[in-house]
Design a protein around this motif. Structure first.
Motif, mmCIF file in Angstrom:
data_model
loop_
_atom_site.group_PDB
_atom_site.id
_atom_site.type_symbol
_atom_site.label_atom_id
_atom_site.label_comp_id
_atom_site.label_asym_id
_atom_site.label_seq_id
_atom_site.Cartn_x
_atom_site.Cartn_y
_atom_site.Cartn_z
ATOM 1 N N TYR A 139 0.830 -1.199 0.000
ATOM 2 C CA TYR A 139 0.000 0.000 0.000
ATOM 3 C C TYR A 139 0.871 1.259 0.000
ATOM 4 C CZ TYR A 139 0.974 -0.325 5.050
ATOM 5 O OH TYR A 139 1.582 -0.409 6.264
ATOM 6 N N ASN A 140 0.208 2.410 -0.097
ATOM 7 C CA ASN A 140 0.902 3.716 -0.159
ATOM 8 C C ASN A 140 1.939 3.733 -1.287
ATOM 9 O OD1 ASN A 140 -0.565 4.672 2.019
ATOM 10 N ND2 ASN A 140 0.979 4.094 3.528
ATOM 11 N N ILE A 141 1.601 3.123 -2.434
ATOM 12 C CA ILE A 141 2.514 3.097 -3.579
ATOM 13 C C ILE A 141 2.546 4.474 -4.233
ATOM 14 C CG2 ILE A 141 3.005 2.020 -5.799
ATOM 15 C CD1 ILE A 141 1.407 -0.406 -4.866
ATOM 16 N N ARG A 142 3.767 4.995 -4.416
ATOM 17 C CA ARG A 142 3.903 6.291 -5.077
ATOM 18 C C ARG A 142 5.164 6.293 -5.934
ATOM 19 N NH1 ARG A 142 3.229 11.286 -1.176
ATOM 20 N NH2 ARG A 142 4.888 10.248 -0.001
ATOM 21 N N PHE A 143 5.021 6.827 -7.151
ATOM 22 C CA PHE A 143 6.151 6.968 -8.064
ATOM 23 C C PHE A 143 6.280 8.447 -8.447
ATOM 24 C CE2 PHE A 143 4.242 2.762 -8.943
ATOM 25 C CZ PHE A 143 5.290 1.971 -8.529
ATOM 26 N N PHE A 144 7.518 8.950 -8.509
ATOM 27 C CA PHE A 144 7.752 10.343 -8.857
ATOM 28 C C PHE A 144 8.714 10.399 -10.042
ATOM 29 C CE2 PHE A 144 6.840 10.130 -4.323
ATOM 30 C CZ PHE A 144 5.837 11.077 -4.187
ATOM 31 N N ASP A 145 8.396 11.264 -11.015
ATOM 32 C CA ASP A 145 9.280 11.406 -12.163
ATOM 33 C C ASP A 145 10.352 12.450 -11.888
ATOM 34 O OD1 ASP A 145 8.080 13.906 -12.450
ATOM 35 O OD2 ASP A 145 6.784 13.267 -14.098
ATOM 36 N N ASN A 146 11.157 12.765 -12.905
ATOM 37 C CA ASN A 146 12.270 13.703 -12.727
ATOM 38 C C ASN A 146 11.814 15.112 -12.385
ATOM 39 O OD1 ASN A 146 14.291 11.816 -13.141
ATOM 40 N ND2 ASN A 146 14.256 12.076 -15.380
ATOM 41 N N ASN A 147 10.554 15.428 -12.685
ATOM 42 C CA ASN A 147 10.006 16.751 -12.370
ATOM 43 C C ASN A 147 9.326 16.789 -10.999
ATOM 44 O OD1 ASN A 147 10.775 17.807 -14.922
ATOM 45 N ND2 ASN A 147 8.943 16.860 -15.849
ATOM 46 N N GLY A 148 9.371 15.665 -10.302
ATOM 47 C CA GLY A 148 8.727 15.606 -8.995
ATOM 48 C C GLY A 148 7.236 15.351 -9.070
ATOM 49 N N GLU A 149 6.709 15.109 -10.283
ATOM 50 C CA GLU A 149 5.280 14.841 -10.445
ATOM 51 C C GLU A 149 4.986 13.366 -10.138
ATOM 52 O OE1 GLU A 149 2.987 17.103 -11.161
ATOM 53 O OE2 GLU A 149 4.480 18.709 -11.306
ATOM 54 N N THR A 150 3.773 13.126 -9.630
ATOM 55 C CA THR A 150 3.364 11.753 -9.316
ATOM 56 C C THR A 150 2.956 11.021 -10.586
ATOM 57 O OG1 THR A 150 2.574 12.459 -7.138
ATOM 58 C CG2 THR A 150 1.794 10.332 -7.952
ATOM 59 N N VAL A 151 3.457 9.803 -10.759
ATOM 60 C CA VAL A 151 3.074 8.953 -11.892
ATOM 61 C C VAL A 151 1.957 8.025 -11.420
ATOM 62 C CG1 VAL A 151 3.856 7.246 -13.567
ATOM 63 C CG2 VAL A 151 5.425 9.047 -12.805
ATOM 64 N N SER A 152 0.798 8.142 -12.038
ATOM 65 C CA SER A 152 -0.360 7.402 -11.531
ATOM 66 C C SER A 152 -1.000 6.474 -12.558
ATOM 67 C CB SER A 152 -1.428 8.386 -11.020
ATOM 68 O OG SER A 152 -1.812 9.275 -12.050
ATOM 69 N N ARG A 153 -0.525 6.501 -13.805
ATOM 70 C CA ARG A 153 -1.142 5.682 -14.849
ATOM 71 C C ARG A 153 -0.357 4.376 -15.014
ATOM 72 N NH1 ARG A 153 -4.950 8.152 -17.800
ATOM 73 N NH2 ARG A 153 -4.654 6.700 -19.543
ATOM 74 N N TYR A 154 -0.878 3.332 -14.372
ATOM 75 C CA TYR A 154 -0.238 2.024 -14.464
ATOM 76 C C TYR A 154 -1.253 0.941 -14.105
ATOM 77 C CZ TYR A 154 0.174 2.837 -9.419
ATOM 78 O OH TYR A 154 -0.091 3.126 -8.095
ATOM 79 N N THR A 155 -0.891 -0.304 -14.437
ATOM 80 C CA THR A 155 -1.725 -1.452 -14.089
ATOM 81 C C THR A 155 -0.922 -2.411 -13.225
ATOM 82 O OG1 THR A 155 -1.089 -2.564 -16.139
ATOM 83 C CG2 THR A 155 -3.120 -1.274 -16.174
ATOM 84 N N ILE A 156 -1.633 -3.178 -12.384
ATOM 85 C CA ILE A 156 -0.972 -4.115 -11.472
ATOM 86 C C ILE A 156 -1.407 -5.538 -11.813
ATOM 87 C CG2 ILE A 156 -0.740 -4.839 -9.065
ATOM 88 C CD1 ILE A 156 -1.124 -1.987 -8.202
#
Length: 519
Positions: free
Chosen positions: A347-364
């Motif tokens: 849980y609490n999965i978070r990904f950040f790109d080089n600009n510090g923006e959150t990446v939210s488009r993905y499938t598990i």
């Protein structure tokens, strides 16, 4: 509502009681709960009100829920008086001290009628109780309980400082005490021990149920764990005064103590280590185990592109946070929570790109047999959870939390049961709303039918009036025509008379008469 944990019941039942005391007959409120998390418990206690939830983090499955709003409670984007009531339940102590004054001012600004705040406040007794409870958690899970750790990091708020702010700003308020410290400490210990052994959860729920039914209404005391502030704005808060009982009846104290003693006896008999199944004669205690995260740059998952966190123990929560530095865009990530089968919460999965923006488009996806509320069941060794991005991304940072449960399928039962109960409550609430809407539609339909009948009557009356008008207009034309004929006859007669007079005046006889008269 009775079946939720005692600690949450304390908060929500008290707030519901306070709001209902200030409610006029049939009044419906628009309410904002800040720091609400994902359980939506407030709706269970206030089913007729319209409730929204604000939190600084929102789970992925709730991002599209119109009731949930992503935001910072110390700097909300709402205009003044956006909600009738704002509720903050055990959030104040998690606000950094430098922002607590802003937090209170925001609650006041956004509410139009009043706001309610509950929190544990600083006292030596509360500090010691929290320290002892946290020791129990640490004993079983080898880490501090995250919320109590935040209490320690931020420092519990001081009641006198909050009251000083309210007085300086001329905010009318009243404050109540609820939740005996000793009872709170005793029951929180039960909760943490039950979390370490799923077989104890059902009996723990029985203890919560007993408190909610038979102790809650009496549990008002000066030596309380929690304080409740009601701060008025447009709404007078005089009617909110509670009449608490002075003492919890001794027979009920004795009963809750008996239940807690029975719980500890059961815990002693149920050694969780005895419930860990052995697989293929492999003793996991002697085998190395670790969490491993693989990075795929488009060429698959390779050992050289992975990170390892060792010593993942059962019922131990682990926070993973890693800065990544790759020259190529990343297509997917694989998380292996362990080398062995089991039940894990990711849980609490978070990904950040080089600009510090959150990446939210993905499938598990993955080799799990079952997933529910971020809890994954793996029936084979080498568990894998694969996160595939919709398109390659330049990642800068990866964060998530993982918690391993004992290899017992029954840990899923309370989770599913709670969701089913929540779904049932939501369905019942929606059914009530649908019935109300049906009543409204029925009333509107009846009024529409009445209006249609009335309109038809008025149309008939209008047609009748139009017919009468046409008749009158015809009669007027006849009268006007008749009057014209009579006027013409009279004018002709006058003309004849005038001609006759002129002949008389011009006759010799008339002239002779005039001369005779003058003479």
């Amino acid at each position: 509502m009775i079946n939720i944990s005692f600690d949450q019941y304390q908060r929500y039942k008290n707030v519901a009681n306070l709001i209902n005391r200030l409610r006029t007959e049939n009044e419906v409120f628009r309410i904002l709960e800040v720091g609400a998390n994902e359980h939506q418990n407030l709706e269970l206690f206030l089913p007729n009100d319209t409730i929204f939830y604000l939190d600084i983090q929102i789970p992925d499955q709730l991002l599209n829920n119109p009731q949930y709003i992503l935001g910072d409670a110390t700097e909300m984007s709402f205009s003044n008086d956006s909600f009738d009531i704002v509720v903050a339940l055990d959030v104040f102590e998690h606000i950094p001290p430098r922002k607590r004054e802003d937090f209170i001012n925001e609650l006041y600004r956004v509410s139009s009628q009043f706001f309610v705040l509950t929190a544990p406040f600083y006292s030596p007794e509360v500090i010691e109780a929290e320290k002892r409870v946290n020791k129990i958690y640490n004993l079983f899970f080898k880490t501090d309980f995250i919320w109590l750790e935040e209490h320690s990091t931020n420092g519990l708020p001081k009641q006198e400082k909050l009251e000083s702010q309210l007085k300086n700003n001329h905010y009318p308020y009243c404050v109540f005490n609820h939740g005996n410290i000793d009872v709170w400490e005793k029951l929180m210990g039960v909760h943490f021990i039950a979390a370490s052994n799923p077989e104890l959860l059902m009996y723990r729920q029985e203890i919560d149920d007993y408190y909610n039914r038979y102790l809650f209404d009496y549990d008002f005391t000066d030596s309380s764990y929690r304080k409740i502030f009601v701060v008025g704005k447009e709404r007078s808060i005089e009617a909110v005064q509670m009449n608490p009982h002075c003492d919890i009846p001794q027979d009920r104290i004795s009963k809750i103590n008996e239940l807690v003693i029975n719980f500890y006896r059961l815990a002693t008999l149920m050694n969780p280590k005895q419930n860990v199944p052995q697989r293929d004669s492999i003793n996991k205690v002697d085998m190395p185990d670790y969490l491993q995260v693989f990075i795929d740059e488009g060429q698959g998952f390779k050992e050289e592109n992975s990170y390892i966190v060792k010593h993942i123990t059962e019922q131990s929560a682990r926070h993973f946070s890693k800065e990544v530095n790759y020259h190529h865009s990343i297509a997917s990530i694989r998380i292996d929570p362990s080398n062995y089968m089991g039940i894990f919460k990711l849980y609490n999965i978070r990904f950040f790109d080089n600009n510090g923006e959150t990446v939210s488009r993905y499938t598990i996806s993955g080799n799990y047999s079952f997933v529910h509320n971020y809890i994954y069941l793996f029936e084979e060794d080498d568990p894998q959870i694969i996160i595939k991005f919709d398109s390659t991304v330049d990642l800068k940072r990866i964060e998530f939390d993982v918690l391993r449960f004992f290899d017992d399928y029954r840990v899923l039962i309370p989770e599913i049961k709670n969701d089913l109960l929540t779904l049932k409550d939501v369905c019942e609430k929606r059914l009530i709303q649908i019935n109300r809407l049906n009543c409204v539609v029925s009333e509107i339909t009846d009024k529409k039918n009445e209006a249609s009948v009335l309109l038809a009557q008025k149309e008939e009356e209008l047609k009748s009036m139009q017919l009468e008008f046409e008749i009158l207009r015809s009669e007027m034309k006849i009268i006007e025509s008749k009057n014209e004929n009579e006027m013409r006859i009279i004018q002709e007669q006058l003309a004849l008379k005038s001609n006759e007079l002129n002949r008389i005046y011009n006759s010799r006889v008339w002239k002779l008469i005039k001369r005779t008269i003058k003479t």
